[in-house]
Design a protein around this motif. Structure first.
Motif, PDB file in Angstrom:
ATOM      1  N   THR A  12       0.859  -1.173   0.000  1.00 14.65           N
ATOM      2  CA  THR A  12       0.000   0.000   0.000  1.00 14.65           C
ATOM      3  C   THR A  12       0.905   1.237   0.000  1.00 14.65           C
ATOM      4  N   PRO A  13       0.344   2.408  -0.224  1.00 19.59           N
ATOM      5  CA  PRO A  13       1.169   3.615  -0.155  1.00 19.59           C
ATOM      6  C   PRO A  13       1.887   3.770   1.194  1.00 19.59           C
ATOM      7  N   ALA A  14       1.223   3.364   2.282  1.00 21.59           N
ATOM      8  CA  ALA A  14       1.868   3.452   3.602  1.00 21.59           C
ATOM      9  C   ALA A  14       3.111   2.568   3.654  1.00 21.59           C
TER      10      ALA A  14
ATOM     11  N   LYS B   8       4.862   1.597   1.016  1.00 20.70           N
ATOM     12  CA  LYS B   8       5.853   2.142   0.077  1.00 20.70           C
ATOM     13  C   LYS B   8       6.674   3.244   0.735  1.00 20.70           C
ATOM     14  N   ASP B   9       6.084   3.914   1.709  1.00 25.46           N
ATOM     15  CA  ASP B   9       6.823   4.938   2.450  1.00 25.46           C
ATOM     16  C   ASP B   9       7.970   4.333   3.261  1.00 25.46           C
ATOM     17  N   LEU B  10       7.954   3.009   3.448  1.00 23.34           N
ATOM     18  CA  LEU B  10       9.035   2.326   4.181  1.00 23.34           C
ATOM     19  C   LEU B  10      10.257   2.065   3.300  1.00 23.34           C
ATOM     20  N   LYS B  11      10.166   2.295   1.989  1.00 22.90           N
ATOM     21  CA  LYS B  11      11.289   2.000   1.103  1.00 22.90           C
ATOM     22  C   LYS B  11      12.588   2.664   1.564  1.00 22.90           C
ATOM     23  N   PRO B  12      12.584   3.937   1.973  1.00 25.00           N
ATOM     24  CA  PRO B  12      13.842   4.522   2.460  1.00 25.00           C
ATOM     25  C   PRO B  12      14.395   3.785   3.688  1.00 25.00           C
TER      26      PRO B  12
END
Length: 140
Positions: free
Chosen positions: A90-92, A94-98
């Motif tokens: 989910t977009p949330a 995807k924010d964990l990628k960094p």
């Protein structure tokens, strides 16, 4: 005499409850690995199972359900015979990628991380080293 500091204790830190919640959401032996596999895009259950060979079908299902309930994984069922199911971040999530990129950088910088301290021992008392569980990966 106790040393006094101006810094709050970890439990008094305003960010502590959010960090504790984040760690609870991401805790689980396979959740990080599952999310890492989904960084590259949608994956079917069988693809995830092959990509993470040590996970059992039951555990993969359980961890995927937990991630879905936490809003980190989206499960799409296609009305086909046989049914096709895809998982994606989910977009949330995807924010964990960094965070994954930084963990990967950290693992590369520290080289040999211990995978099983009871097996790999470099002979130094109290200090153990070993190969990582998985080869280092560069972020997609």
């Amino acid at each position: 005499m106790k040393k006094q500091t101006n810094e709050p204790a970890p439990s008094e830190c305003p960010a502590a409850p959010q960090l504790q919640r984040a760690l609870r959401v991401l805790s689980g032996k396979w959740k990080g690995e599952i999310l890492w596999q989904l960084v590259g895009g949608k994956r079917r259950f069988g693809e995830l199972r092959r990509a993470i060979p040590d996970v059992t079908q039951h555990m993969l299902t359980t961890q995927l359900r937990d991630l879905e309930n936490e809003g980190l994984v989206k499960r799409t069922v296609f009305p086909e015979v046989p049914p096709r199911v895809e998982y994606e971040m989910t977009p949330a999530a995807k924010d964990l990628k960094p965070v994954f990129d930084e963990l990967s950088r950290w693992a590369n910088a520290h080289g040999r991380l211990e995978s099983n301290p009871s097996v790999a021992d470099d002979g130094a008392e109290g200090r153990r080293t070993g190969a990582p569980d998985h080869p280092s990966r560069s972020a997609p």
